[in-house]
Scaffold this motif. Sequence first.
Motif, PDB file in Angstrom:
ATOM      1  N   ALA A   1      13.267 -22.360  -9.038  1.00  0.00           N
ATOM      2  CA  ALA A   1      12.058 -21.963  -8.323  1.00  0.00           C
ATOM      3  C   ALA A   1      12.381 -20.833  -7.347  1.00  0.00           C
ATOM      4  CB  ALA A   1      11.481 -23.159  -7.577  1.00  0.00           C
ATOM      5  N   PRO A   2      11.372 -20.046  -6.950  1.00  0.00           N
ATOM      6  CA  PRO A   2      11.610 -18.934  -6.028  1.00  0.00           C
ATOM      7  C   PRO A   2      12.314 -19.393  -4.753  1.00  0.00           C
ATOM      8  CG  PRO A   2       9.390 -18.805  -6.929  1.00  0.00           C
ATOM      9  CD  PRO A   2       9.957 -20.118  -7.386  1.00  0.00           C
ATOM     10  N   THR A   3      13.138 -18.513  -4.204  1.00  0.00           N
ATOM     11  CA  THR A   3      13.847 -18.804  -2.962  1.00  0.00           C
ATOM     12  C   THR A   3      12.860 -19.161  -1.863  1.00  0.00           C
ATOM     13  OG1 THR A   3      15.596 -17.259  -3.562  1.00  0.00           O
ATOM     14  CG2 THR A   3      15.438 -17.874  -1.245  1.00  0.00           C
ATOM     15  N   GLY A   4      13.158 -20.221  -1.150  1.00  0.00           N
ATOM     16  CA  GLY A   4      12.274 -20.654  -0.085  1.00  0.00           C
ATOM     17  C   GLY A   4      11.324 -21.756  -0.475  1.00  0.00           C
ATOM     18  N   THR A   5      11.356 -22.161  -1.737  1.00  0.00           N
ATOM     19  CA  THR A   5      10.504 -23.264  -2.180  1.00  0.00           C
ATOM     20  C   THR A   5      10.926 -24.551  -1.480  1.00  0.00           C
ATOM     21  OG1 THR A   5      10.107 -22.281  -4.358  1.00  0.00           O
ATOM     22  CG2 THR A   5       9.794 -24.656  -4.161  1.00  0.00           C
ATOM     23  N   THR A   6       9.982 -25.195  -0.809  1.00  0.00           N
ATOM     24  CA  THR A   6      10.297 -26.403  -0.043  1.00  0.00           C
ATOM     25  C   THR A   6       9.938 -27.684  -0.777  1.00  0.00           C
ATOM     26  OG1 THR A   6       8.152 -26.234   1.076  1.00  0.00           O
ATOM     27  CG2 THR A   6      10.044 -25.229   2.167  1.00  0.00           C
ATOM     28  N   ASP A   7       8.994 -27.612  -1.717  1.00  0.00           N
ATOM     29  CA  ASP A   7       8.589 -28.794  -2.472  1.00  0.00           C
ATOM     30  C   ASP A   7       8.247 -28.380  -3.899  1.00  0.00           C
ATOM     31  OD1 ASP A   7       8.484 -31.076  -0.503  1.00  0.00           O
ATOM     32  OD2 ASP A   7       7.163 -29.654   0.512  1.00  0.00           O
ATOM     33  N   ALA A   8       8.421 -29.316  -4.833  1.00  0.00           N
ATOM     34  CA  ALA A   8       8.072 -29.067  -6.230  1.00  0.00           C
ATOM     35  C   ALA A   8       7.542 -30.356  -6.839  1.00  0.00           C
ATOM     36  CB  ALA A   8       9.283 -28.555  -7.010  1.00  0.00           C
ATOM     37  N   TRP A   9       6.576 -30.213  -7.732  1.00  0.00           N
ATOM     38  CA  TRP A   9       5.961 -31.356  -8.401  1.00  0.00           C
ATOM     39  C   TRP A   9       5.845 -31.073  -9.899  1.00  0.00           C
ATOM     40  CZ3 TRP A   9       4.293 -29.009  -4.015  1.00  0.00           C
ATOM     41  CH2 TRP A   9       4.144 -29.780  -2.851  1.00  0.00           C
ATOM     42  N   ILE A  10       6.028 -32.092 -10.733  1.00  0.00           N
ATOM     43  CA  ILE A  10       5.776 -31.961 -12.161  1.00  0.00           C
ATOM     44  C   ILE A  10       4.325 -32.344 -12.404  1.00  0.00           C
ATOM     45  CG2 ILE A  10       6.399 -32.722 -14.481  1.00  0.00           C
ATOM     46  CD1 ILE A  10       9.177 -33.429 -13.361  1.00  0.00           C
TER      47      ILE A  10
ATOM     48  N   THR B   1       5.840 -22.572  -1.862  1.00  0.00           N
ATOM     49  CA  THR B   1       6.741 -21.463  -1.521  1.00  0.00           C
ATOM     50  C   THR B   1       6.379 -20.844  -0.181  1.00  0.00           C
ATOM     51  OG1 THR B   1       5.375 -19.784  -2.627  1.00  0.00           O
ATOM     52  CG2 THR B   1       7.001 -20.951  -3.977  1.00  0.00           C
ATOM     53  N   ASP B   2       5.415 -21.429   0.514  1.00  0.00           N
ATOM     54  CA  ASP B   2       4.912 -20.854   1.762  1.00  0.00           C
ATOM     55  C   ASP B   2       5.952 -20.975   2.873  1.00  0.00           C
ATOM     56  OD1 ASP B   2       2.514 -19.837   3.339  1.00  0.00           O
ATOM     57  OD2 ASP B   2       3.051 -21.635   4.470  1.00  0.00           O
ATOM     58  N   GLN B   3       6.199 -19.886   3.566  1.00  0.00           N
ATOM     59  CA  GLN B   3       7.192 -19.855   4.635  1.00  0.00           C
ATOM     60  C   GLN B   3       6.573 -19.903   6.029  1.00  0.00           C
ATOM     61  OE1 GLN B   3      10.790 -19.668   3.906  1.00  0.00           O
ATOM     62  NE2 GLN B   3       9.732 -20.431   2.093  1.00  0.00           N
ATOM     63  N   THR B   4       5.259 -19.919   6.094  1.00  0.00           N
ATOM     64  CA  THR B   4       4.581 -19.876   7.394  1.00  0.00           C
ATOM     65  C   THR B   4       4.342 -21.261   7.966  1.00  0.00           C
ATOM     66  OG1 THR B   4       2.355 -19.944   6.431  1.00  0.00           O
ATOM     67  CG2 THR B   4       3.406 -17.789   6.634  1.00  0.00           C
ATOM     68  N   GLY B   5       4.454 -22.283   7.134  1.00  0.00           N
ATOM     69  CA  GLY B   5       4.145 -23.632   7.577  1.00  0.00           C
ATOM     70  C   GLY B   5       2.683 -23.978   7.447  1.00  0.00           C
ATOM     71  N   TYR B   6       1.885 -23.027   6.958  1.00  0.00           N
ATOM     72  CA  TYR B   6       0.454 -23.273   6.820  1.00  0.00           C
ATOM     73  C   TYR B   6       0.168 -24.234   5.675  1.00  0.00           C
ATOM     74  CZ  TYR B   6      -4.331 -22.426   5.268  1.00  0.00           C
ATOM     75  OH  TYR B   6      -5.620 -22.589   4.838  1.00  0.00           O
ATOM     76  N   GLN B   7       0.880 -24.050   4.550  1.00  0.00           N
ATOM     77  CA  GLN B   7       0.636 -24.874   3.379  1.00  0.00           C
ATOM     78  C   GLN B   7       1.437 -26.166   3.457  1.00  0.00           C
ATOM     79  OE1 GLN B   7      -1.225 -24.606   0.666  1.00  0.00           O
ATOM     80  NE2 GLN B   7      -2.055 -22.547   0.817  1.00  0.00           N
ATOM     81  N   SER B   8       0.757 -27.301   3.337  1.00  0.00           N
ATOM     82  CA  SER B   8       1.456 -28.582   3.301  1.00  0.00           C
ATOM     83  C   SER B   8       1.594 -29.103   1.880  1.00  0.00           C
ATOM     84  CB  SER B   8       0.700 -29.628   4.141  1.00  0.00           C
ATOM     85  OG  SER B   8      -0.610 -29.795   3.651  1.00  0.00           O
ATOM     86  N   GLY B   9       0.837 -28.515   0.939  1.00  0.00           N
ATOM     87  CA  GLY B   9       0.932 -28.897  -0.462  1.00  0.00           C
ATOM     88  C   GLY B   9       1.386 -27.724  -1.291  1.00  0.00           C
ATOM     89  N   ALA B  10       0.941 -27.662  -2.540  1.00  0.00           N
ATOM     90  CA  ALA B  10       1.360 -26.585  -3.438  1.00  0.00           C
ATOM     91  C   ALA B  10       0.554 -25.325  -3.162  1.00  0.00           C
ATOM     92  CB  ALA B  10       1.171 -27.016  -4.886  1.00  0.00           C
ATOM     93  N   ASP B  11       1.240 -24.186  -3.129  1.00  0.00           N
ATOM     94  CA  ASP B  11       0.522 -22.915  -3.009  1.00  0.00           C
ATOM     95  C   ASP B  11       0.503 -22.154  -4.330  1.00  0.00           C
ATOM     96  OD1 ASP B  11       3.169 -22.157  -3.092  1.00  0.00           O
ATOM     97  OD2 ASP B  11       3.048 -20.767  -1.397  1.00  0.00           O
ATOM     98  N   ARG B  12       1.170 -22.689  -5.347  1.00  0.00           N
ATOM     99  CA  ARG B  12       1.089 -22.074  -6.676  1.00  0.00           C
ATOM    100  C   ARG B  12       1.445 -23.089  -7.755  1.00  0.00           C
ATOM    101  NH1 ARG B  12       5.755 -17.531  -6.698  1.00  0.00           N
ATOM    102  NH2 ARG B  12       4.621 -17.054  -4.781  1.00  0.00           N
ATOM    103  N   LEU B  13       0.899 -22.865  -8.940  1.00  0.00           N
ATOM    104  CA  LEU B  13       1.241 -23.635 -10.127  1.00  0.00           C
ATOM    105  C   LEU B  13       1.846 -22.676 -11.135  1.00  0.00           C
ATOM    106  CD1 LEU B  13      -0.978 -25.469  -8.730  1.00  0.00           C
ATOM    107  CD2 LEU B  13      -1.435 -26.355 -10.996  1.00  0.00           C
ATOM    108  N   VAL B  14       2.826 -23.153 -11.893  1.00  0.00           N
ATOM    109  CA  VAL B  14       3.550 -22.317 -12.848  1.00  0.00           C
ATOM    110  C   VAL B  14       3.614 -23.024 -14.187  1.00  0.00           C
ATOM    111  CG1 VAL B  14       5.733 -21.174 -13.381  1.00  0.00           C
ATOM    112  CG2 VAL B  14       4.938 -21.273 -11.019  1.00  0.00           C
ATOM    113  N   SER B  15       3.270 -22.308 -15.249  1.00  0.00           N
ATOM    114  CA  SER B  15       3.406 -22.814 -16.612  1.00  0.00           C
ATOM    115  C   SER B  15       4.700 -22.264 -17.194  1.00  0.00           C
ATOM    116  CB  SER B  15       2.204 -22.371 -17.454  1.00  0.00           C
ATOM    117  OG  SER B  15       2.432 -22.607 -18.829  1.00  0.00           O
TER     118      SER B  15
END
Length: 267
Positions: A58-67, A79-93
């Motif tokens: 996953a991109p550098t700085g990724t703090t959480d990942a889910w299947i 991947t959010d570095q600001t602390g604003y996002q507490s959940g997923a900020d992107r989905l990847v196929s």
Amino acid sequence: MGYRISTGKKLWSAPPSGCALEEQAGGAELVTISVCGRDSKIGKRDPETGKLSWRYTAPTGTTDAWIVSASPLVVALNTDQTGYQSGADRLVSLSEGGRVQATWETHEEDPKIKRTRYVAGCGYTQPGCGAVVVSDSTLYMATLANVSDANKIIAFDVKTGKEKWSSKPQSDDAPETIPVQTEGTGLIVYPAASTSHGSEVVRLTGDGRPKRLMKREDGLDTQRPEVDMLNSDVRDRPYYADGRLYLHYSGSYAFSNRPLTVVLTTT
């Protein structure tokens, strides 16, 4: 570790080198997320041997990942570095070989607008994303209730990321609309209850046309105890079968004064 179900025999024990934590999801494929230092790595294991056929970092700085889905493989990342996002900020196929096919950002496209657009339902302490439904070729997400195109269900092509169709909300004042599960070529969705609007169960056809299956009466008294059983994390995905909608809340009854399970039906 991998075990033979029929005998209980251990087949393999092969944690990735340098990784301290691993989560797995099965189905047609055995997919794993490994936390390796500061990196999150997603891979596919051979169920018989435990060997990894490929790894995606996953991109550098990724703090959480889910299947989100094992087959087709869709993962959610924070991947959010600001602390604003507490959940997923992107989905990847990801493709069969672990290559990125499509990416969906869950926030507004304008980076100056710090606001989430899509309900992903990826909570910090939960293993999956309860507000995303994935079929063989389509990914379904809903827009939030407080954005310009609120409460829309949008269908995306899993491989290309392009929008296939979108549905209009069934009600302007529904607090949230959650995709529940696929049904044939259609999709079951749940426009949740609010203090003024009765909840619904709606089936969307393969091109997004709605057919109402269930509707509760409007009014606060009617909506109790259904109101507030779902929040933005969607920890417990609703389930629909045999003309019944099942809602569950995996919290503490003692502190919430809400039921743990509600079943709705038309009869």
